[in-house]
Design a protein around this motif. Structure first.
Motif, PDB file in Angstrom:
ATOM      1  N   ALA A 127       0.815  -1.216   0.000  1.00 54.41           N
ATOM      2  CA  ALA A 127       0.000   0.000   0.000  1.00 54.41           C
ATOM      3  C   ALA A 127       0.847   1.263   0.000  1.00 54.41           C
ATOM      4  CB  ALA A 127      -0.940   0.003   1.213  1.00 54.41           C
ATOM      5  N   ALA A 128       2.045   1.192   0.564  1.00 56.39           N
ATOM      6  CA  ALA A 128       2.916   2.369   0.654  1.00 56.39           C
ATOM      7  C   ALA A 128       3.736   2.591  -0.603  1.00 56.39           C
ATOM      8  CB  ALA A 128       3.851   2.220   1.855  1.00 56.39           C
ATOM      9  N   GLN A 129       3.806   1.598  -1.483  1.00 55.83           N
ATOM     10  CA  GLN A 129       4.793   1.622  -2.553  1.00 55.83           C
ATOM     11  C   GLN A 129       4.612   2.757  -3.540  1.00 55.83           C
ATOM     12  OE1 GLN A 129       7.219  -0.700  -1.866  1.00 55.83           O
ATOM     13  NE2 GLN A 129       8.311   0.741  -3.175  1.00 55.83           N
ATOM     14  N   ALA A 130       3.369   3.068  -3.898  1.00 50.55           N
ATOM     15  CA  ALA A 130       3.136   4.112  -4.904  1.00 50.55           C
ATOM     16  C   ALA A 130       3.682   5.455  -4.425  1.00 50.55           C
ATOM     17  CB  ALA A 130       1.645   4.219  -5.227  1.00 50.55           C
ATOM     18  N   PHE A 131       3.378   5.822  -3.183  1.00 50.27           N
ATOM     19  CA  PHE A 131       3.877   7.095  -2.646  1.00 50.27           C
ATOM     20  C   PHE A 131       5.393   7.088  -2.538  1.00 50.27           C
ATOM     21  CE2 PHE A 131       5.381   9.476   1.080  1.00 50.27           C
ATOM     22  CZ  PHE A 131       5.045  10.769   0.691  1.00 50.27           C
ATOM     23  N   LEU A 132       5.962   6.001  -2.036  1.00 48.57           N
ATOM     24  CA  LEU A 132       7.413   5.947  -1.852  1.00 48.57           C
ATOM     25  C   LEU A 132       8.147   5.994  -3.187  1.00 48.57           C
ATOM     26  CD1 LEU A 132       7.702   3.353   1.073  1.00 48.57           C
ATOM     27  CD2 LEU A 132       7.530   5.850   1.180  1.00 48.57           C
ATOM     28  N   ASP A 133       7.601   5.320  -4.211  1.00 45.66           N
ATOM     29  CA  ASP A 133       8.207   5.374  -5.546  1.00 45.66           C
ATOM     30  C   ASP A 133       8.153   6.803  -6.099  1.00 45.66           C
ATOM     31  OD1 ASP A 133       8.744   2.681  -5.469  1.00 45.66           O
ATOM     32  OD2 ASP A 133       7.034   2.103  -6.724  1.00 45.66           O
ATOM     33  N   TYR A 134       7.016   7.454  -5.921  1.00 47.71           N
ATOM     34  CA  TYR A 134       6.846   8.835  -6.394  1.00 47.71           C
ATOM     35  C   TYR A 134       7.829   9.768  -5.676  1.00 47.71           C
ATOM     36  CZ  TYR A 134       4.609  13.358  -7.268  1.00 47.71           C
ATOM     37  OH  TYR A 134       4.352  14.660  -7.629  1.00 47.71           O
ATOM     38  N   ALA A 135       7.958   9.592  -4.362  1.00 49.40           N
ATOM     39  CA  ALA A 135       8.876  10.432  -3.584  1.00 49.40           C
ATOM     40  C   ALA A 135      10.317  10.245  -4.058  1.00 49.40           C
ATOM     41  CB  ALA A 135       8.746  10.091  -2.099  1.00 49.40           C
ATOM     42  N   ARG A 136      10.677   8.993  -4.316  1.00 47.78           N
ATOM     43  CA  ARG A 136      12.046   8.685  -4.750  1.00 47.78           C
ATOM     44  C   ARG A 136      12.319   9.307  -6.126  1.00 47.78           C
ATOM     45  NH1 ARG A 136      11.448   3.570  -4.512  1.00 47.78           N
ATOM     46  NH2 ARG A 136      11.495   3.495  -2.253  1.00 47.78           N
ATOM     47  N   ARG A 137      11.373   9.155  -7.037  1.00 49.68           N
ATOM     48  CA  ARG A 137      11.532   9.743  -8.375  1.00 49.68           C
ATOM     49  C   ARG A 137      11.606  11.271  -8.308  1.00 49.68           C
ATOM     50  NH1 ARG A 137       7.239   6.220  -9.701  1.00 49.68           N
ATOM     51  NH2 ARG A 137       5.839   8.026  -9.850  1.00 49.68           N
ATOM     52  N   SER A 138      10.953  11.844  -7.296  1.00 47.42           N
ATOM     53  CA  SER A 138      10.888  13.302  -7.176  1.00 47.42           C
ATOM     54  C   SER A 138      12.080  13.892  -6.432  1.00 47.42           C
ATOM     55  CB  SER A 138       9.581  13.699  -6.475  1.00 47.42           C
ATOM     56  OG  SER A 138       8.463  13.234  -7.205  1.00 47.42           O
ATOM     57  N   GLY A 139      12.970  13.038  -5.918  1.00 47.47           N
ATOM     58  CA  GLY A 139      14.187  13.551  -5.310  1.00 47.47           C
ATOM     59  C   GLY A 139      14.419  13.213  -3.855  1.00 47.47           C
ATOM     60  N   ALA A 140      13.501  12.487  -3.210  1.00 43.65           N
ATOM     61  CA  ALA A 140      13.714  12.117  -1.809  1.00 43.65           C
ATOM     62  C   ALA A 140      14.955  11.226  -1.691  1.00 43.65           C
ATOM     63  CB  ALA A 140      12.499  11.386  -1.261  1.00 43.65           C
ATOM     64  N   GLN A 141      15.827  11.554  -0.744  1.00 40.46           N
ATOM     65  CA  GLN A 141      17.066  10.800  -0.584  1.00 40.46           C
ATOM     66  C   GLN A 141      16.828   9.388  -0.034  1.00 40.46           C
ATOM     67  OE1 GLN A 141      19.973  13.070   1.680  1.00 40.46           O
ATOM     68  NE2 GLN A 141      19.290  14.977   0.723  1.00 40.46           N
ATOM     69  N   LYS A 142      15.838   9.273   0.863  1.00 40.03           N
ATOM     70  CA  LYS A 142      15.561   7.991   1.508  1.00 40.03           C
ATOM     71  C   LYS A 142      14.052   7.845   1.672  1.00 40.03           C
ATOM     72  CE  LYS A 142      18.058   7.124   5.193  1.00 40.03           C
ATOM     73  NZ  LYS A 142      18.477   7.053   6.635  1.00 40.03           N
ATOM     74  N   THR A 143      13.545   6.617   1.603  1.00 41.98           N
ATOM     75  CA  THR A 143      12.116   6.369   1.803  1.00 41.98           C
ATOM     76  C   THR A 143      11.930   5.218   2.777  1.00 41.98           C
ATOM     77  OG1 THR A 143      11.999   4.847  -0.076  1.00 41.98           O
ATOM     78  CG2 THR A 143      11.495   7.176  -0.517  1.00 41.98           C
ATOM     79  N   ALA A 144      10.789   5.220   3.465  1.00 46.49           N
ATOM     80  CA  ALA A 144      10.486   4.143   4.417  1.00 46.49           C
ATOM     81  C   ALA A 144       8.981   4.012   4.571  1.00 46.49           C
ATOM     82  CB  ALA A 144      11.127   4.425   5.776  1.00 46.49           C
ATOM     83  N   ASP A 145       8.521   2.762   4.725  1.00 49.85           N
ATOM     84  CA  ASP A 145       7.102   2.558   5.022  1.00 49.85           C
ATOM     85  C   ASP A 145       6.900   2.507   6.536  1.00 49.85           C
ATOM     86  OD1 ASP A 145       7.810   0.011   5.909  1.00 49.85           O
ATOM     87  OD2 ASP A 145       6.701  -1.067   4.367  1.00 49.85           O
ATOM     88  N   GLY A 146       5.641   2.290   6.968  1.00 45.40           N
ATOM     89  CA  GLY A 146       5.304   2.414   8.375  1.00 45.40           C
ATOM     90  C   GLY A 146       5.370   1.137   9.190  1.00 45.40           C
ATOM     91  N   LEU A 147       6.019   0.086   8.665  1.00 38.78           N
ATOM     92  CA  LEU A 147       6.083  -1.156   9.451  1.00 38.78           C
ATOM     93  C   LEU A 147       6.807  -0.925  10.784  1.00 38.78           C
ATOM     94  CD1 LEU A 147       5.450  -4.185   9.612  1.00 38.78           C
ATOM     95  CD2 LEU A 147       7.683  -4.603   8.551  1.00 38.78           C
TER      96      LEU A 147
END
Length: 272
Positions: free
Chosen positions: A220-240
Motif C-alpha cells: 500500500a505504501a509503494q506508490a507514494f514511496l516510488d513517487y517520492a524517490r523519483r521526485s528527489g527524496a534521498q531515503k524512503t520508508a514505510d510504516g512497518l
C-alpha cells in the motif's frame, strides 16, 4: 487445571487484517513467556460494551485501532499526557478497582522508527505531514517534543488542516500550494494511502527531502514511496517500523518488558 494465560487483544472494525497478534507473540518470545493475544471485532457504537466484557473476563491490556480510538478515550478513567494531547487512545492499561488508563503510543512508535531505524534526526528539521485525520492527531504531540524547526500540515480539505494546525500551534498549507525545496521530512498520513493513492503534491516539494515516510506499510505504501524517490527524496520508508514500535511501547506499559523492536521489524518484514 491448566493455568490461564495472560490475555490481551486489539479492538477494531475491521480487525481481521491486524498484524498485532504476530507482533506481540514475538515480544512474548523475547520475554520468554506465553500470552494470549487476540483480535476483537467491535460493532459500531459497541466499543464500550466489548471492552467492558473483555476486561471483566480477565483481560490485562488492550490495543485499539480504527475507528475506536476516540471511543476508547471516552471510555477510560484516566489519560496519559500523550493521550490528552491527541484526544485518542490506542492502549488501555487496567489500574485495578475497575479503573483504566488510556495512552497513545502511535507518536512514540513513529518517532522511534524515524530516529533509530531510519537514522534520521527530527530535531531542527522542517517536517511536512500530508493528511489531517486521527493518525496525525496521534503523532504531532510527540513530533513536537523532538524540537523540529517547524511542522506543516497539508490536507485535501484545507479547513481540517487549519483546525489541527491551530490546535497544536503549527502551520497549515493547501496541498496544491506547497513550496519547493523546503521540507526535510515528508510523512504521508492520507487515507488514500491505504489504496495506493498518491497525494496531489508537486514533485518539486521533495527537492530537499532527506526522508519520505508513509505511515502504512507493504504494498500500500509503494506508490507514494516510488513517487517520492523519483521526485528527489534521498531515503524512503514505510510504516512497518512505526507499527512494531507503537506495539512495543504498549507491551512495555502492560508487562514492564522492553522488546527488541528492530528484531521484530526484521521478522515482520519477512512475514508481510
Amino acid at each position: 487445571m491448566a493455568a490461564t494465560l495472560p490475555r490481551y487483544a486489539v479492538f477494531g472494525n475491521p480487525v481481521a487484517h491486524s498484524k498485532s497478534p504476530q507482533i506481540h507473540r514475538q515480544f512474548a518470545l523475547q520475554e520468554k513467556v506465553q500470552i494470549e493475544y487476540g483480535r476483537i471485532l467491535a460493532e459500531p457504537g459497541g466499543f464500550a460494551a466489548a471492552a467492558g466484557r473483555f476486561f471483566a473476563e480477565g483481560g490485562l491490556g488492550a490495543n485499539v485501532t480504527v475507528p475506536f480510538k476516540t471511543d476508547a478515550y471516552d471510555w477510560v478513567d484516566e489519560h496519559s499526557e500523550r493521550a490528552k494531547a491527541a484526544c485518542a487512545v490506542n492502549t488501555i492499561i487496567p489500574l485495578g478497582s475497575g479503573r483504566f488508563l488510556g495512552d497513545n503510543t502511535d507518536g512514540a512508535g513513529l518517532a522511534a522508527d524515524i530516529t533509530e531505524a531510519q537514522a534520521t534526526a527530527l530535531q531542527n528539521r522542517r517536517i511536512l505531514i500530508l493528511g489531517a485525520g486521527g493518525a496525525v492527531r496521534g503523532v504531532v504531540p510527540v513530533l513536537l517534543q523532538q524540537q523540529p524547526a517547524d511542522i506543516t500540515i497539508a490536507n485535501r480539505t484545507e479547513a481540517k488542516a487549519r483546525e489541527l494546525a491551530e490546535r497544536f500551534g503549527i502551520r497549515a498549507a493547501p496541498l496544491n500550494g506547497l513550496p519547493a525545496n523546503r521540507f526535510d521530512i515528508i510523512i504521508n498520513a492520507t487515507s488514500g494511502s491505504l489504496s495506493g493513492e498518491i497525494p496531489a503534491v508537486a514533485p518539486e516539494v521533495f527537492g530537499s527531502c532527506v526522508l519520505a515516510y508513509d505511515m502504512v506499510y507493504g504494498a500500500a505504501a509503494q506508490a507514494f514511496l516510488d513517487y517520492a524517490r523519483r521526485s528527489g527524496a534521498q531515503k524512503t520508508a514505510d510504516g512497518l517500523g512505526m507499527l512494531v514500535g507503537q506495539a512495543a511501547f504498549s507491551y512495555r506499559l502492560w508487562r514492564g518488558f522492553s522488546p527488541d523492536i528492530q528484531a521484530v521489524i526484521r521478522y515482520m518484514r519477512k512475514a508481510v
